[in-house]
Design a protein around this motif. Structure first.
Motif, PDB file in Angstrom:
ATOM      1  N   ASP A 182       0.301  -3.766   8.520  1.00 52.83           N
ATOM      2  CA  ASP A 182      -0.271  -3.698   9.940  1.00 52.83           C
ATOM      3  C   ASP A 182      -1.335  -2.810   9.992  1.00 52.83           C
ATOM      4  OD1 ASP A 182      -0.863  -4.059  12.641  1.00 52.83           O
ATOM      5  OD2 ASP A 182       1.032  -4.916  13.014  1.00 52.83           O
ATOM      6  N   LEU A 183      -2.708  -3.024   9.884  1.00 56.20           N
ATOM      7  CA  LEU A 183      -3.615  -2.258  10.204  1.00 56.20           C
ATOM      8  C   LEU A 183      -3.883  -1.800  11.624  1.00 56.20           C
ATOM      9  CD1 LEU A 183      -6.470  -3.121   7.479  1.00 56.20           C
ATOM     10  CD2 LEU A 183      -4.629  -1.323   7.146  1.00 56.20           C
ATOM     11  N   GLU A 184      -3.636  -2.448  12.343  1.00 56.48           N
ATOM     12  CA  GLU A 184      -3.947  -2.278  13.843  1.00 56.48           C
ATOM     13  C   GLU A 184      -2.735  -1.390  14.214  1.00 56.48           C
ATOM     14  OE1 GLU A 184      -4.193  -5.569  16.180  1.00 56.48           O
ATOM     15  OE2 GLU A 184      -5.664  -6.575  15.167  1.00 56.48           O
ATOM     16  N   GLU A 185      -1.575  -1.498  13.885  1.00 57.72           N
ATOM     17  CA  GLU A 185      -0.387  -0.617  14.227  1.00 57.72           C
ATOM     18  C   GLU A 185      -0.189   0.708  13.266  1.00 57.72           C
ATOM     19  OE1 GLU A 185       1.501  -0.987  16.885  1.00 57.72           O
ATOM     20  OE2 GLU A 185       0.714  -2.865  17.672  1.00 57.72           O
ATOM     21  N   GLN A 186      -1.292   0.417  12.263  1.00 56.79           N
ATOM     22  CA  GLN A 186      -1.145   1.480  11.374  1.00 56.79           C
ATOM     23  C   GLN A 186       0.228   1.828  10.530  1.00 56.79           C
ATOM     24  OE1 GLN A 186      -4.081   3.822  10.045  1.00 56.79           O
ATOM     25  NE2 GLN A 186      -4.645   1.899  10.514  1.00 56.79           N
ATOM     26  N   ARG A 187       0.646   0.626  10.086  1.00 56.36           N
ATOM     27  CA  ARG A 187       2.123   0.750   9.541  1.00 56.36           C
ATOM     28  C   ARG A 187       2.152  -0.050   8.228  1.00 56.36           C
ATOM     29  NH1 ARG A 187       6.662  -1.901  13.209  1.00 56.36           N
ATOM     30  NH2 ARG A 187       5.843  -4.070  12.997  1.00 56.36           N
ATOM     31  N   ALA A 188       3.236   0.254   7.235  1.00 55.97           N
ATOM     32  CA  ALA A 188       3.515  -0.671   6.276  1.00 55.97           C
ATOM     33  C   ALA A 188       4.936  -0.922   6.548  1.00 55.97           C
ATOM     34  CB  ALA A 188       3.119   0.030   4.907  1.00 55.97           C
ATOM     35  N   LEU A 246      -0.898   5.486   6.513  1.00 54.31           N
ATOM     36  CA  LEU A 246      -0.002   4.562   7.296  1.00 54.31           C
ATOM     37  C   LEU A 246       1.285   5.155   7.160  1.00 54.31           C
ATOM     38  CD1 LEU A 246      -0.935   1.091   5.910  1.00 54.31           C
ATOM     39  CD2 LEU A 246      -2.145   2.222   7.899  1.00 54.31           C
ATOM     40  N   ASP A 247       2.033   4.778   8.255  1.00 51.24           N
ATOM     41  CA  ASP A 247       3.437   4.889   8.448  1.00 51.24           C
ATOM     42  C   ASP A 247       4.293   3.952   7.821  1.00 51.24           C
ATOM     43  OD1 ASP A 247       2.858   7.090  10.198  1.00 51.24           O
ATOM     44  OD2 ASP A 247       2.748   5.916  12.014  1.00 51.24           O
ATOM     45  N   VAL A 248       5.137   4.425   7.003  1.00 49.67           N
ATOM     46  CA  VAL A 248       5.994   3.587   6.234  1.00 49.67           C
ATOM     47  C   VAL A 248       7.206   3.404   6.772  1.00 49.67           C
ATOM     48  CG1 VAL A 248       7.277   3.016   4.139  1.00 49.67           C
ATOM     49  CG2 VAL A 248       4.875   3.965   4.226  1.00 49.67           C
ATOM     50  N   SER A 254       0.711  -1.488 -14.840  1.00 48.19           N
ATOM     51  CA  SER A 254       1.475  -2.475 -14.299  1.00 48.19           C
ATOM     52  C   SER A 254       1.719  -2.707 -12.686  1.00 48.19           C
ATOM     53  CB  SER A 254       3.000  -2.247 -14.758  1.00 48.19           C
ATOM     54  OG  SER A 254       3.491  -0.868 -14.154  1.00 48.19           O
ATOM     55  N   GLN A 255       1.211  -1.831 -12.105  1.00 42.42           N
ATOM     56  CA  GLN A 255       1.514  -2.021 -10.467  1.00 42.42           C
ATOM     57  C   GLN A 255       0.818  -0.758  -9.745  1.00 42.42           C
ATOM     58  OE1 GLN A 255       5.740  -2.685  -9.589  1.00 42.42           O
ATOM     59  NE2 GLN A 255       6.068  -0.290  -9.999  1.00 42.42           N
ATOM     60  N   ASP A 256       0.758  -0.797  -8.690  1.00 48.58           N
ATOM     61  CA  ASP A 256       0.206   0.205  -7.717  1.00 48.58           C
ATOM     62  C   ASP A 256       1.344   0.656  -7.197  1.00 48.58           C
ATOM     63  OD1 ASP A 256      -2.451  -0.516  -8.430  1.00 48.58           O
ATOM     64  OD2 ASP A 256      -2.983  -1.576  -6.673  1.00 48.58           O
ATOM     65  N   LEU A 257       1.336   2.019  -6.732  1.00 47.25           N
ATOM     66  CA  LEU A 257       2.513   3.016  -5.980  1.00 47.25           C
ATOM     67  C   LEU A 257       2.200   3.497  -4.712  1.00 47.25           C
ATOM     68  CD1 LEU A 257       4.469   4.643  -9.331  1.00 47.25           C
ATOM     69  CD2 LEU A 257       5.168   2.646  -7.936  1.00 47.25           C
ATOM     70  N   PHE A 258       2.780   3.508  -3.746  1.00 47.13           N
ATOM     71  CA  PHE A 258       2.471   4.181  -2.600  1.00 47.13           C
ATOM     72  C   PHE A 258       3.307   5.552  -2.821  1.00 47.13           C
ATOM     73  CE2 PHE A 258       2.191   0.712   0.566  1.00 47.13           C
ATOM     74  CZ  PHE A 258       1.055   0.079   0.092  1.00 47.13           C
ATOM     75  N   ILE A 259       2.503   6.870  -2.758  1.00 44.78           N
ATOM     76  CA  ILE A 259       3.071   8.033  -2.624  1.00 44.78           C
ATOM     77  C   ILE A 259       3.588   8.316  -1.223  1.00 44.78           C
ATOM     78  CG2 ILE A 259       3.074  10.329  -3.409  1.00 44.78           C
ATOM     79  CD1 ILE A 259       2.993   8.094  -5.674  1.00 44.78           C
ATOM     80  N   VAL A 260       4.667   8.296  -0.917  1.00 44.65           N
ATOM     81  CA  VAL A 260       5.244   8.372   0.404  1.00 44.65           C
ATOM     82  C   VAL A 260       5.790   9.990   0.682  1.00 44.65           C
ATOM     83  CG1 VAL A 260       6.404   7.451   2.485  1.00 44.65           C
ATOM     84  CG2 VAL A 260       5.338   6.039   0.776  1.00 44.65           C
ATOM     85  N   GLY A 264      12.338  -0.706  12.098  1.00 46.25           N
ATOM     86  CA  GLY A 264      11.784   0.395  12.638  1.00 46.25           C
ATOM     87  C   GLY A 264      11.918   1.871  12.211  1.00 46.25           C
ATOM     88  N   THR A 265      12.784   1.863  11.502  1.00 44.25           N
ATOM     89  CA  THR A 265      13.280   3.192  10.947  1.00 44.25           C
ATOM     90  C   THR A 265      12.357   3.941  10.116  1.00 44.25           C
ATOM     91  OG1 THR A 265      15.634   2.552  10.686  1.00 44.25           O
ATOM     92  CG2 THR A 265      14.918   4.754   9.411  1.00 44.25           C
ATOM     93  N   GLU A 266      11.873   5.190  10.535  1.00 44.77           N
ATOM     94  CA  GLU A 266      10.770   5.918   9.911  1.00 44.77           C
ATOM     95  C   GLU A 266      11.125   6.473   8.380  1.00 44.77           C
ATOM     96  OE1 GLU A 266       7.707   9.830  10.248  1.00 44.77           O
ATOM     97  OE2 GLU A 266       9.318   9.452  11.687  1.00 44.77           O
ATOM     98  N   ILE A 267      10.348   5.967   7.407  1.00 44.65           N
ATOM     99  CA  ILE A 267      10.231   6.609   6.197  1.00 44.65           C
ATOM    100  C   ILE A 267       9.776   7.658   5.590  1.00 44.65           C
ATOM    101  CG2 ILE A 267      10.589   5.948   3.522  1.00 44.65           C
ATOM    102  CD1 ILE A 267      12.720   4.940   5.295  1.00 44.65           C
ATOM    103  N   GLY A 268       8.304   7.644   6.125  1.00 39.46           N
ATOM    104  CA  GLY A 268       7.348   8.711   5.932  1.00 39.46           C
ATOM    105  C   GLY A 268       5.943   8.021   6.280  1.00 39.46           C
ATOM    106  N   ARG A 269       5.103   8.810   5.466  1.00 41.13           N
ATOM    107  CA  ARG A 269       3.637   8.425   5.507  1.00 41.13           C
ATOM    108  C   ARG A 269       2.885   8.514   4.086  1.00 41.13           C
ATOM    109  NH1 ARG A 269      -0.796  11.978   5.790  1.00 41.13           N
ATOM    110  NH2 ARG A 269       0.790  13.505   5.360  1.00 41.13           N
ATOM    111  N   ILE A 270       2.037   7.277   4.055  1.00 42.13           N
ATOM    112  CA  ILE A 270       1.411   7.209   2.659  1.00 42.13           C
ATOM    113  C   ILE A 270       0.434   8.365   2.240  1.00 42.13           C
ATOM    114  CG2 ILE A 270       0.075   5.742   1.332  1.00 42.13           C
ATOM    115  CD1 ILE A 270       1.210   3.029   2.921  1.00 42.13           C
TER     116      ILE A 270
END
Length: 208
Positions: A152-158, A104-106, A125-131, A111-117
């Motif tokens: 948003d799975l349809e838009e493939q983004r977090a 997923l795009d982060v 304690s929690q889950d982490l996204f490695i981006v 709308g600023t792009e951060i990266g990809r999971i």
């Protein structure tokens, strides 16, 4: 679809049990008694879960045919792989399988792009996204509602709203400096306020 659901750790005791590093949100389903799992390396498996229990906060498994510590230790660092229907969805609406989140795009809310999971790290304690950032660097983003505001799975983004310093360390420095300045200003205002209060107290005395 094959997904890694756990990694075998060290042997526990002398009866063939092993510690397990869980990599699934549904260990009771993927790693329950009777589950048949492929392995990496492939020559180690397949392995069938005979029994499982939680000990000191860690999952312990025993596999069919593994009866002593030597056999259990030989499985160390083996990856356990489950066959998962790609169309299968979790029961809860706000839950997701790892394969749904990978790639997923982060982005920020604007709308600023951060990266990809590229990976999901399941910690106690929690889950982490490695981006992975566009420049090849990596950033870890806690998968919590306060930070990850939308999947948003349809838009493939977090969509995320990161606190200062999570994405850019320089932001944390700036925020810290602002806090210090605010603290100094508050101290000055407090002193000024005390003086005003004292003046106000003297005025009634004069009038009296």
């Amino acid at each position: 679809m094959q997904l890694v659901v756990a990694r075998i750790g060290r042997a526990h005791g002398i009866k063939g049990e092993v510690t397990v590093e869980v990599r699934t949100d549904e260990p009771e389903l993927r790693l329950g008694p009777g589950a048949v799992l492929a392995t990496e390396p492939a020559a180690t498996g397949p392995l069938t879960v005979e029994a499982g229990r939680v000990h000191s906060g860690r999952l312990l498994l025993r596999f069919e045919g593994v009866r002593d510590r030597t056999a259990a230790e030989a499985l160390r660092n083996t990856l356990l792989i489950a066959e998962v229907d790609p169309d299968e969805l979790p029961e809860e609406e706000d839950e997701f399988y790892d394969h749904q989140l990978i790639d997923l795009d982060v982005v920020l809310a604007d709308g600023t792009e951060i990266g990809r999971i590229t990976e999901i790290s399941h910690l106690p304690s929690q889950d982490l996204f490695i981006v992975e950032r566009p420049d090849g660097s990596e950033v870890m983003i806690p998968f919590v509602e306060e930070i990850v505001t939308e999947i948003d799975l349809e838009e493939q983004r977090a969509v995320i709203t990161p606190p200062p310093g999570l994405i850019d360390e320089s932001e944390a420095v700036i925020a810290s400096s602002r806090d210090e300045e605010t603290g100094e200003a508050a101290s000055g205002d407090s002193a000024s306020g005390d003086a005003t209060s004292e003046d106000a107290g003297e005025t009634p005395k004069g009038d009296a």
